[in-house]
Design an enzyme around this catalytic site. Structure first.
Site, short mmCIF file in Angstrom:
data_model
loop_
_atom_site.label_atom_id
_atom_site.label_comp_id
_atom_site.label_asym_id
_atom_site.label_seq_id
_atom_site.Cartn_x
_atom_site.Cartn_y
_atom_site.Cartn_z
N ASP A 117 21.22 72.37 94.89
CA ASP A 117 20.32 73.37 95.50
C ASP A 117 21.08 74.13 96.58
O ASP A 117 21.41 73.58 97.63
CB ASP A 117 19.10 72.63 96.08
CG ASP A 117 18.03 73.60 96.54
OD1 ASP A 117 18.34 74.81 96.64
OD2 ASP A 117 16.92 73.14 96.82
N ARG A 157 8.74 75.70 88.84
CA ARG A 157 8.67 75.66 90.31
C ARG A 157 9.17 74.32 90.86
O ARG A 157 8.63 73.76 91.80
CB ARG A 157 7.24 75.94 90.80
CG ARG A 157 6.87 77.40 90.45
CD ARG A 157 5.70 77.90 91.19
NE ARG A 157 4.52 77.14 90.90
CZ ARG A 157 3.76 76.60 91.85
NH1 ARG A 157 4.07 76.72 93.10
NH2 ARG A 157 2.69 75.90 91.51
N ASP A 159 9.86 89.25 115.07
CA ASP A 159 9.91 88.58 113.77
C ASP A 159 10.14 87.10 113.99
O ASP A 159 10.88 86.72 114.88
CB ASP A 159 11.05 89.16 112.93
CG ASP A 159 10.65 90.49 112.33
OD1 ASP A 159 9.48 90.62 111.93
OD2 ASP A 159 11.49 91.40 112.29
N ASP A 174 14.58 96.38 111.13
CA ASP A 174 15.81 96.84 110.49
C ASP A 174 15.57 97.59 109.19
O ASP A 174 16.29 98.48 108.85
CB ASP A 174 16.78 95.67 110.28
CG ASP A 174 16.13 94.51 109.55
OD1 ASP A 174 14.96 94.66 109.14
OD2 ASP A 174 16.79 93.47 109.40
N ASP A 229 10.26 99.29 107.98
CA ASP A 229 9.94 99.13 109.39
C ASP A 229 9.91 100.48 110.12
O ASP A 229 9.40 100.58 111.23
CB ASP A 229 10.99 98.26 110.10
CG ASP A 229 10.76 96.78 109.83
OD1 ASP A 229 9.61 96.42 109.54
OD2 ASP A 229 11.73 96.02 109.94
N LYS A 260 12.26 67.79 92.20
CA LYS A 260 11.83 68.07 93.57
C LYS A 260 11.10 69.42 93.52
O LYS A 260 11.60 70.36 92.91
CB LYS A 260 13.05 68.17 94.47
CG LYS A 260 12.79 68.54 95.90
CD LYS A 260 14.09 68.87 96.62
CE LYS A 260 14.52 70.28 96.30
NZ LYS A 260 15.81 70.67 96.85
#
Lengths: 572, 679
Positions: B341, B380, B304, B517, B521, B394
């Protein structure tokens, strides 16, 4: 002296010049590609039609081995009875008698398995019919059996995953029509024009200068001598084999015969590389085998050229080297070269008396037969080599931290088991056979047999031990040369070596074919940087080390008691 | 708690192993190891010969025979000890993990909802218990309700607490770990004695240890070598009789024991156990020895991106202000826009901004004067409205573009160019606007873990192909893949993509390893040849894989591959060493056998050993002591160097092949000096 060495070098080089293109040609023949000998196809198709064979029928490895064993048993039975009753059959101008049952047993096995131990003598033991239609016939078929079996292995490694491995009969027939027969004709012609007899007349007679009447055996010998070498058979027309002046008249014929016996074994190795499209692997195997040849050849030549230490001690100069048991027309160097090539490949023809060579030469000869894969016999040399290779692959695969693979197929317990058993077989047959002979000789020397065991050996002591060890080794290797000096035409040796011969032939053919068949069926794994490549010099050296160490460990005590003890005693 | 003993021979373990060495003499156990079993038979014969020679002549002196007997017994014991110490170490390691979870009180919720407190040992699969802050979790299980912070340091040695919650991919809890906050309901996932750890202990202890495929093949090969040497030794008797050389039983058995590959035969099972033990020391629980061995064969590694190749999340790396905007103003605005943020990206912008601005050049406005605008899926973008009416936003390029165009400002070519440039470099561009007017672009980049390129390079030299799995778009994925040095990548990966990739690789004959995990998977973990589940993962994932990593460390796969390779290499090199040793032993024993009646064979005594007896004794002593000398190597494993197969073969062949030929010549000669003092 220098011209003698030059003669050997020239012989070896000419061998390669012929064998390498021959190898490429063989790869094409068996891959079914176009070759110039394709004009023989109608002839081959005739044979297939006559025998009811469909050459396009695909076989797996088991079917191949079944076909191989079936046809060999047919010849075994056919030959056994011809030998037994040859006195009652035609083409027997000298009126030679039929063979005893045990000698016939030994002889037929030994010819079927490409060994040609020859416990009889050609002049008095067999008729022309036997020579031609049993022995010479088997010279062709036993060589073709080996080659065809090797081609099965080639097939298994050519493509990624395969189960159908071609047709045994096709391989077999082509081995003869495209290879053995044409080459035999050429060599037979050279021999015939050099003085080897080729007529069907019986014994000739002349009166020597001393006034003695001499009977000279002859017969259609040139034909047989050609295939005897090409097919790595070794069973000659005359008892003295290629030391006989009619079987090997000159230095030129000596060279021809030395070249003839090596070209097919070398060509098969080259063919392997080309056939499976891994030329480099073929060349590496060729390199290892050639290194093995020189490891045995150089000490052999040196011990023969330097003469006998016992004679040297007497203050006698031996400028010609050790000449006992050698032909003057060949000299010690060519005789040493012959004795090496005839033992590394399984020919077993001789142009000098191996019994008379120096003790260490005897050691190298026996070691060469124990290894039996430096070029090796027709086809079977590659097969024997494959066993060592699998063991080397396994051990070195572990050493680089990966499940061992060979040509993209995982080598697992089953293949290792087969390789281990075949590795085990040679020491078992050689050592147990020799041990049995020693036991009978020591403890039952005066048993009430037709030939008392105590009278087997002309030279008791270490040399006698070597003679028995040599006989068993030669049988197991399907070599056929003898140390002689051993009374071997009696029931003990005929029967015991008979069994060693047959086991030492077919199991080491079936084993490698089975391994190749099993590997070929497995999923193909692409190579990565972690894969151990088998076409590298490193791996070649590893294989050579495995060959040398395995054989040294198996035979060191026996060799210590025979040639080594004799050598050190001689030095004292 | 996390006990990582690096001492090979803990006194407590040694004494346990010593006891085991004798227990293992039981022929029923010995027969599993054909090489050592034949040595045991030889030992028994020598015991008989010793007793026989007490009153009879012809087989050498009583003392000599007894000495041989004792040395052979020691040889067997040394081999048993090697196996026992490997078992003891593995067991101790597993025990230290297991100890943490014995007899912890468990608060079990019964079917009727009442709570009962009882010992963890009585917990059955399917039962439900709860844990609150301060509780030790009694056994392995899966959270079915709640969220909690958990201290897993008992297992992983990592002190930072982790969050585990129901429903997600981090729902597993491990017995022995401690709940630090909140309350969780947990369902027991395994029967007592059947947890992964219990299975692992059983594997190490030998009862259920099955030989791995390569181990079986090697055992066959060693057995055939043993048979060859049986032939060699048995036939020596008639050979000797022929040469009028009586050979004593002691000499024959000594020769035999020296020739058969006792060194590798004695250490073979220890090497296998030590492999699993090394995995355990790396905090990986393996469900079979085969899995470790397979790991060494891995061709393809699925990794990953996040957490393995890159550090967590993206980070801000650059501010690009537009012409006409001072950098200081742009950075300030970015900082303000990101203050609220809470995402890692946002935090990294704040961090970078603070580093960029001169200290004291800028003071934050009072927080009361700012109104923060949260990120919504609709706009967004996020940002801040200052009290002076300034609106800073932003967001992704197209979001800010909309804002700019809507407010009548232009979205210049310069910005568009900058945005494309960053994207094609694998970065993520964020645009900041003030009152609708674009100010500049912030570049966010994935931070590739330091040292990861070297690790991939190492894997490449091992012949392992690395594949990065990421949710990123192909462009970004390609850039990161190139930068990190992985060989291939799967972009915009869905769970089934992993599965398909694995199947595709396997169809080509390759072996694939992956780490995972989540429950989604699980199928891929099961399909992979080596599937490593994270301990924090779901029960389904852990069941599907064949290893569990207690540290939840995605780079662990690399270590596991090396452990697997090391395991095979140790076996291969010790086999080579063992066989190579025989050359010297022959030169010691064979002359000794025959010298009495064939004095000429003195020429073979190239080591000039003192006497036939001393030669034989030295050879068997060397043969015995080489086993304990090599135990550390067997336990630690031969060092693995990623050199490429041929170079590695060359190296190991020189070291263990040539070395194996030379070492015993020196060793036997030295022992002979000592032995000669007593004879």
């Amino acid at each position: 002296m220098n011209t003698e060495l030059l003669g050997i070098a020239a012989t070896f080089l000419i061998t390669l010049v012929i064998a390498i293109p021959l190898g490429k040609y063989l790869a094409k023949v068996f891959a079914g590609e176009k070759v110039w000998t394709d004009f023989l196809s109608p002839f081959e198709n005739g044979i297939y039609k006559l025998s009811g064979i469909n050459p396009r029928e695909q076989m797996n490895w088991k079917q191949h081995m079944k076909a191989m064993l079936t046809i060999n048993s047919v010849w075994l039975i056919y030959g056994f009875f011809v030998l037994l009753y040859q006195d009652k059959l035609p083409l027997n101008p000298d009126g030679n008698p039929g063979m005893s049952a045990d000698l016939s047993f030994n002889t037929i096995i030994s010819f079927v398995v490409n060994c040609n131990l020859q416990h009889y003598s050609g002049e008095t033991g067999v008729s022309y019919l036997t020579q031609h239609f049993v022995l010479m016939f088997l010279h062709f078929t036993s060589a073709a059996t080996g080659i065809a079996s090797a081609i099965v292995v080639f097939k298994a490694f050519r493509d990624k995953t395969v189960t159908s491995l071609g047709n045994f009969w096709e391989f077999f027939v082509r081995s003869i029509t495209r290879l053995l027969l044409p080459l035999s004709i050429i060599i037979a012609l050279i021999l015939a024009f050099s003085g080897t007899p080729a007529s069907y007349k019986g014994k000739d007679q002349y009166v020597s200068l001393q006034g003695d009447t001499v009977n000279v055996s002859r017969g259609p010998a040139a034909q047989m001598i050609a295939i005897k070498h090409l097919g790595t058979n070794g069973g000659g027309w005359f008892g003295a084999n290629s030391a006989h002046p009619l079987e090997n008249p000159s230095y030129l014929t000596n060279m021809v015969e030395m070249i003839a016996q090596v070209i097919i074994p070398v060509a098969m190795v080259i063919a392997f590389g080309y056939f499976i499209r891994r030329k480099k692997l073929g060349w590496i195997i060729f390199g290892v085998m050639t290194a093995g040849l020189f490891l045995l050849l150089i000490p052999t030549i040196s011990s023969e050229l330097s003469g006998n230490p016992s004679i040297a001690k007497m203050g006698i100069s031996q400028s010609t080297g050790a000449m006992e048991g050698k032909e003057v027309r060949f000299g010690p160097a060519a005789s040493a070269y012959w004795s090496t090539v005839t033992t590394i490949i399984s020919t077993g023809s001789v142009n000098s008396m191996h019994d008379s060579t120096m003790p260490l030469t005897g050691l190298w000869q026996m070691l060469a037969m124990m290894i039996n894969s430096f070029y090796g016999g027709c086809g079977v040399g590659v097969l024997n080599y494959l066993i060592y290779l699998i063991i080397a692959v396994f051990i070195s695969g572990l050493m680089v931290g990966r499940t061992p693979e060979f040509l993209g197929h995982k080598v697992e317990a089953r293949e290792v088991k087969i390789a281990a058993l075949i590795t085990l077989l040679s020491p078992l047959l050689i050592m147990a056979g020799t041990a049995l002979a020693c036991f009978v000789y020591t403890d039952y020397g005066h048993a009430d047999w037709a030939v008392k065991p105590a009278s087997w050996l002309n030279n008791p002591g270490f040399h006698g031990f070597s003679e028995m060890l040599y006989e068993m080794t030669s049988s197991n290797a399907n070599n056929g040369s003898g140390f002689e000096g051993l009374g071997d035409n009696n029931i003990f040796w005929n029967v015991s070596t008979g069994f060693v011969l047959i086991l030492g032939r077919f199991l080491p053919i079936i084993g490698p074919v089975a391994i190749a068949g099993l590997l070929g069926q497995k999923k193909y794994i692409p190579e990565s940087a972690g894969t151990l490549r088998t076409d590298t010099i490193t791996f070649g050296i590893m294989t050579l080390a495995v060959i040398l160490v395995l054989n040294a460990l198996s035979y060191f005590p026996a060799l210590a008691l025979g040639p080594l003890a004799e050598y050190f005693s001689m030095l004292k | 708690m996390k006990q990582q003993s690096n001492r090979l021979f803990e006194p407590a373990l040694v004494s346990a192993a010593l006891k085991q060495s004798f227990i293992k003499l039981d022929p029923r156990l010995m027969v599993r190891n054909p090489v050592m079993f034949t040595v045991e038979i030889g030992t028994a014969v020598m015991l008989y010969i010793s007793v026989y020679s007490f009153g009879n002549s012809g087989q050498g002196s009583f003392g000599y025979n007894l000495t041989i007997f004792l040395i052979l017994l020691l040889t067997v014991l040394f081999a048993n000890f090697a196996e026992a110490i490997a078992e003891a170490r593995g067991k101790a390691q597993a025990d230290s993990l297991r100890k943490t979870r014995e007899d912890t009180p468990a608060k079990v919720i019964k079917a009727d909802g009442s709570v009962e407190t009882r010992s963890s040992a009585t917990l059955r699969k399917g039962e439900v218990f709860f844990c609150e802050a301060g509780d030790i979790i009694p056994t392995d299980g899966e959270i079915i309700e709640g969220i909690a912070t958990i201290d897993e340091s008992a297992i992983t040695g990592e002190s930072a607490p982790v969050i585990r919650e129901s429903g997600g991919d981090k729902s597993s809890v491990t017995g022995g770990t401690k709940v630090l906050s909140d309350r969780i309901k947990v369902e027991v996932s395994s029967q007592p004695g059947e947890s992964f750890l219990d299975k692992m202990i059983a594997l190490v202890e030998g009862a259920s240890r099955q030989k791995t495929p390569n181990e079986i093949a090697l055992t066959i090969l060693l057995a055939s070598f043993t048979l060859i040497f049986i032939i060699v030794c048995v036939t020596l008797k008639p050979f000797g009789d022929y040469a009028n050389t009586p050979i004593t039983v002691a000499a024959l058995i000594s020769l035999f024991v020296c020739l058969i590959p006792t060194t590798i035969g004695g250490l073979l099972s220890a090497i296998g156990i030590a492999g699993m033990d090394r995995a355990l020391r790396a905090n990986v629980i393996t469900k079979s020895g085969k899995a470790v061995e397979t790991a060494g064969d891995i061709d393809t590694l699925l990794l990953d991106k996040t957490g393995t190749i890159t550090i967590g999340n993206r980070k801000a790396t650059h501010f690009y202000s537009l012409p006409g905007v001072t950098e200081e103003h742009f950075v300030k605005s970015s900082l303000l826009a990101s203050l609220s943020d809470e995402t890692p990206e946002g935090k990294s912008i704040v961090e970078l901004a603070r580093q960029t601005l001169r200290p004291g050049a800028f003071n934050l406005p009072e927080s009361s004067s700012m109104t923060f605008v949260k990120f919504t899926a609709e706009t967004r973008s996020s940002g801040v409205d200052l009290s002076d009416g300034t609106r800073i936003r932003k967001g992704a390029a197209d979001a800010i573009r909309n804002i700019a165009l809507n407010s009548g400002n232009e979205f210049s070519e310069d910005i568009a160019k900058e945005v494309t440039r960053i994207s094609s470099n694998g970065g993520t561009p964020l645009v900041v606007s003030e009152n609708g007017k674009p100010l500049g672009v912030i570049e966010l980049q994935d931070i590739i873990k330091p040292g990861i390129q070297e690790r991939f390079e190492r894997l490449r030299r091992m012949g392992v192909k690395t594949v990065m799995v990421t949710g990123d778009n192909p462009l970004t994925a390609k850039y990161i893949a190139e930068k990190a040095g992985v060989d291939d990548f799967i972009a915009e990966a869905k769970p089934e993509d992993k599965m398909n990739y694995i199947k595709h690789e396997q169809a080509q004959g390759k072996l694939v390893a992956m780490m995972g995990d989540g429950t989604n998977d699980a199928p891929a973990l099961a399909q992979a040849d080596v599937g490593v589940a994270m301990n924090s993962g779901t029960q389904a994932a852990k069941e599907a894989g064949n290893m569990v990593d207690l540290d939840n460390d995605p780079t662990k796969l690399i270590e596991i591959v090396e452990i697997g390779k090391q395991l095979l290499i140790t076996r291969g090199t010790l086999t080579t060493f063992s066989i190579a040793n025989d050359v010297a032993k022959y030169f010691a024993i064979v002359p000794a056998l025959f010298i009495a009646s064939i004095p000429a064979l003195q020429g073979l005594n190239i080591m000039a050993l003192h006497s036939p007896e001393s030669a034989i004794l030295s050879a068997v002593i060397f043969n015995a002591i080489i086993i304990p000398i090599l135990i550390p190597l067997a336990l630690k494993g031969v060092a693995y160097k990623p050199l490429g197969a041929s170079a590695l073969l060359r190296r190991n062949l020189l070291l263990y092949g040539i070395g194996g030929v030379i070492v015993p010549f020196i060793g036997i000669k030295m022992i002979d000096y000592l032995v000669a003092l007593f004879i």
